[in-house]
Design an enzyme around this catalytic site. Structure first.
Site, PDB file in Angstrom:
ATOM      1  N   ARG A  58       0.841  -1.214   0.000  1.00  0.00           N
ATOM      2  CA  ARG A  58       0.000   0.000   0.000  1.00  0.00           C
ATOM      3  C   ARG A  58       0.866   1.251   0.000  1.00  0.00           C
ATOM      4  NH1 ARG A  58      -1.772   2.333   4.354  1.00  0.00           N
ATOM      5  NH2 ARG A  58      -1.983   0.441   5.587  1.00  0.00           N
ATOM      6  N   TYR A 111     -15.989  14.975 -15.661  1.00  0.00           N
ATOM      7  CA  TYR A 111     -16.554  13.625 -15.518  1.00  0.00           C
ATOM      8  C   TYR A 111     -17.571  13.653 -14.359  1.00  0.00           C
ATOM      9  CZ  TYR A 111     -16.808   8.670 -14.428  1.00  0.00           C
ATOM     10  OH  TYR A 111     -17.264   7.406 -14.161  1.00  0.00           O
ATOM     11  N   ASP A 183      -7.040  17.497 -15.041  1.00  0.00           N
ATOM     12  CA  ASP A 183      -7.356  16.131 -15.450  1.00  0.00           C
ATOM     13  C   ASP A 183      -6.983  16.017 -16.930  1.00  0.00           C
ATOM     14  OD1 ASP A 183      -8.543  13.783 -16.350  1.00  0.00           O
ATOM     15  OD2 ASP A 183     -10.127  13.865 -14.842  1.00  0.00           O
ATOM     16  N   LYS A 208      -8.129   4.805 -19.351  1.00  0.00           N
ATOM     17  CA  LYS A 208      -8.411   5.289 -20.700  1.00  0.00           C
ATOM     18  C   LYS A 208      -7.172   5.153 -21.591  1.00  0.00           C
ATOM     19  CE  LYS A 208     -12.399   6.198 -18.882  1.00  0.00           C
ATOM     20  NZ  LYS A 208     -12.233   6.285 -17.461  1.00  0.00           N
TER      21      LYS A 208
HETATM   22  N1  LCS Z   1     -11.529  11.695 -15.158  1.00  0.00           N
HETATM   23  C1  LCS Z   1     -12.080  11.598 -16.388  1.00  0.00           C
HETATM   24  C2  LCS Z   1     -11.889  12.695 -17.377  1.00  0.00           C
HETATM   25  C3  LCS Z   1     -12.812  10.468 -16.725  1.00  0.00           C
HETATM   26  O1  LCS Z   1     -13.327  10.398 -17.951  1.00  0.00           O
HETATM   27  C4  LCS Z   1     -12.992   9.441 -15.756  1.00  0.00           C
HETATM   28  C5  LCS Z   1     -13.786   8.222 -16.064  1.00  0.00           C
HETATM   29  C6  LCS Z   1     -12.410   9.589 -14.486  1.00  0.00           C
HETATM   30  C7  LCS Z   1     -11.674  10.727 -14.228  1.00  0.00           C
HETATM   31  C8  LCS Z   1     -12.538   8.529 -13.433  1.00  0.00           C
HETATM   32  O2  LCS Z   1     -11.717   7.463 -13.761  1.00  0.00           O
HETATM   33  P1  LCS Z   1     -11.955   5.917 -13.338  1.00  0.00           P
HETATM   34  O3  LCS Z   1     -12.131   5.909 -11.870  1.00  0.00           O
HETATM   35  O4  LCS Z   1     -13.190   5.471 -14.039  1.00  0.00           O
HETATM   36  O5  LCS Z   1     -10.719   5.261 -13.786  1.00  0.00           O
HETATM   37  N2  LCS Z   1     -14.576   8.364 -17.206  1.00  0.00           N
HETATM   38  C9  LCS Z   1     -15.468   7.524 -17.655  1.00  0.00           C
HETATM   39  C10 LCS Z   1     -16.271   7.773 -18.778  1.00  0.00           C
HETATM   40  O6  LCS Z   1     -16.340   8.827 -19.429  1.00  0.00           O
HETATM   41  N3  LCS Z   1     -16.992   6.707 -19.032  1.00  0.00           N
HETATM   42  O7  LCS Z   1     -16.791   5.726 -18.098  1.00  0.00           O
HETATM   43  C11 LCS Z   1     -15.788   6.178 -17.157  1.00  0.00           C
END
Ligand code: LCS
Length: 393
Positions: A58, A111, A183, A208
């Site tokens: 961790r 998001y 971000d 992504k």
């Molecule tokens: N920031 C952005 C710009 C994102 O698009 C997402 C997830 C996150 C943070 C959060 O990331 P995660 O915890 O899912 O790894 N975006 C998503 C979307 O547009 N569709 O499904 C997940």
């Protein structure tokens, strides 16, 4: 060899400086929760910081460290902090910088959960948030208060593909002593490096583009300087937003092809955006590579390419959009983005469904907006798929 001097694609392969003591050419998976100390004194030295030996996964792990070093190198920051998910990264930043009574200025179009968690959870601890159109610097200027502790920006924004002027925002925030977190999920460091433009913190949903294969959920924070890095890292460790070594291994593997994946998907996206813009059934298209994008000039200046994300609305709005989503055969009707496969989704009822109607309106998330994440398939197949699905409307 100083990996700092390598080109971007070479850094993807050789960056980070990991050298396996047994000579493994790739970073091995250190699938362990804990690490043996040489002696009681060594254990104490690891905890006091006199030794940089590993202690407990961790807190740190060689596989995870290799990924952290590599992404920090790509983003040109002091250090990386890998997290279990993109939301783990978002919450580590909020938790670290926002205390009782603190105020955050955020892009209205972010998001969904990055916004909702502030409105519904951090508000319980007295944190206040203003959601503004950060593409308009005046809206940021007017939202800043004496108690503002963070400027949080997504550019390009999810799902409206708004572009915020990073240099101008960082300058403004720094005049007020406010740290800026960007971000960078939609671009990845291949297309945009916010720290070069003044940002203090960069974060990613590595789920992504960075991993790129739709098989892992993961996050990363890169801090520009050591003090911020240490604060963020301590909180990530204590909250337990840590990554897992196997997850890190897969992201390292996916990251190697980031450059060639983006080049190919982006080349597809440029052609598809153009096709959609000229299609009689399409009302509007948002893509940074189109001259019709309101911040086209800015996108050319601060991004190394327009990326692979397209938002658009059909004439006939949501009803027509649903026909399209229900009839695509190659594109996958699914949330997420940035993978090798083309994905299509409807933000208002899916990724941003928990954002209030007012919040969606302010962010420009219309009911008819459809989001397209372009993959690396053959362009002719994606086009054919869109053609046949659009013909059903
Ligand atoms: N920031 C952005 C710009 C994102 O698009 C997402 C997830 C996150 C943070 C959060 O990331 P995660 O915890 O899912 O790894 N975006 C998503 C979307 O547009 N569709 O499904 C997940």
């Amino acid at each position: 060899m100083d990996t700092n001097d390598l080109g971007f694609n070479s850094k993807l392969i050789h960056g980070g400086g990991f050298k396996d003591p047994l000579g493994s050419a790739t970073v091995p998976i250190y699938q362990t929760s804990t690490f043996r100390f040489d002696s009681a004194d060594h254990g104490a030295a690891c905890f006091s910081g006199e030794s940089n030996g590993y202690i407990y996964t961790r807190i740190g792990n060689p596989t995870i460290s290799a990924l952290e070093a590599q992404v920090a190198l790509l983003e040109k920051g002091f250090g990386g902090i890998a997290t279990s998910s993109g939301m783990g990264a978002v919450n580590t930043i909020y938790f670290t910088l926002l205390g009782e009574g603190a105020h955050v200025v955020s892009s209205a179009a972010v998001y969904g959960p990055s916004r909702v968690v502030l409105e519904q959870q951090y508000s319980r601890f007295g944190v206040k948030a203003s959601f503004v159109n950060t593409a308009n610097i005046e809206e940021i200027r007017n939202a800043i208060r004496p108690e503002t502790k963070l400027l949080y920006i997504e550019t390009p924004s999810n799902p409206t593909i708004d572009i915020t002027d990073l240099r101008a925002c960082c300058e403004l925030a720094h005049q007020h002593g406010i740290p800026v977190a960007i971000d960078n999920t939609f671009c990845s460091p291949y297309l945009q490096r916010p720290i070069e433009m003044g940002a203090d913190i960069v974060l990613h949903s590595m789920t992504k583009f960075i991993n790129g294969h739709a098989d892992i959920v993961a996050g990363m924070i890169v801090a520009k300087d050591e003090a911020m890095y240490k604060k963020l890292r301590a909180n990530m460790v204590n909250i337990g937003f840590n990554m897992d070594p196997h997850q890190a291994y897969l992201v390292i593997r996916g990251l190697k092809t980031l450059g060639i994946r983006i080049e190919r998907a982006q080349a597809n996206a440029i052609k598809i955006a153009d096709y959609l813009e000229n299609h009689p059934k399409v009302e509007w298209v948002r893509f940074p590579g189109l001259k019709s994008h309101p911040q086209y000039e800015l996108a050319c200046k601060q991004m190394d390419g327009p990326g692979c994300m397209i938002s658009f609305e059909l004439k006939g709005g949501l009803k027509a959009g649903k026909v399209l989503m229900d009839n695509v055969k190659l594109a996958v009707l699914a949330v997420s983005l940035g993978g090798v496969e083309t994905l299509i989704q409807h933000p208002a009822s899916m990724t941003h469904s928990k954002v209030s109607a007012e919040g969606k309106e302010k962010a420009g998330i219309t009911d008819g907006l459809v989001r397209f994440s372009v993959g690396i398939e053959d362009l002719s197949d994606i086009m054919h798929d869109l053609d046949q699905a659009l013909a059903k409307i």
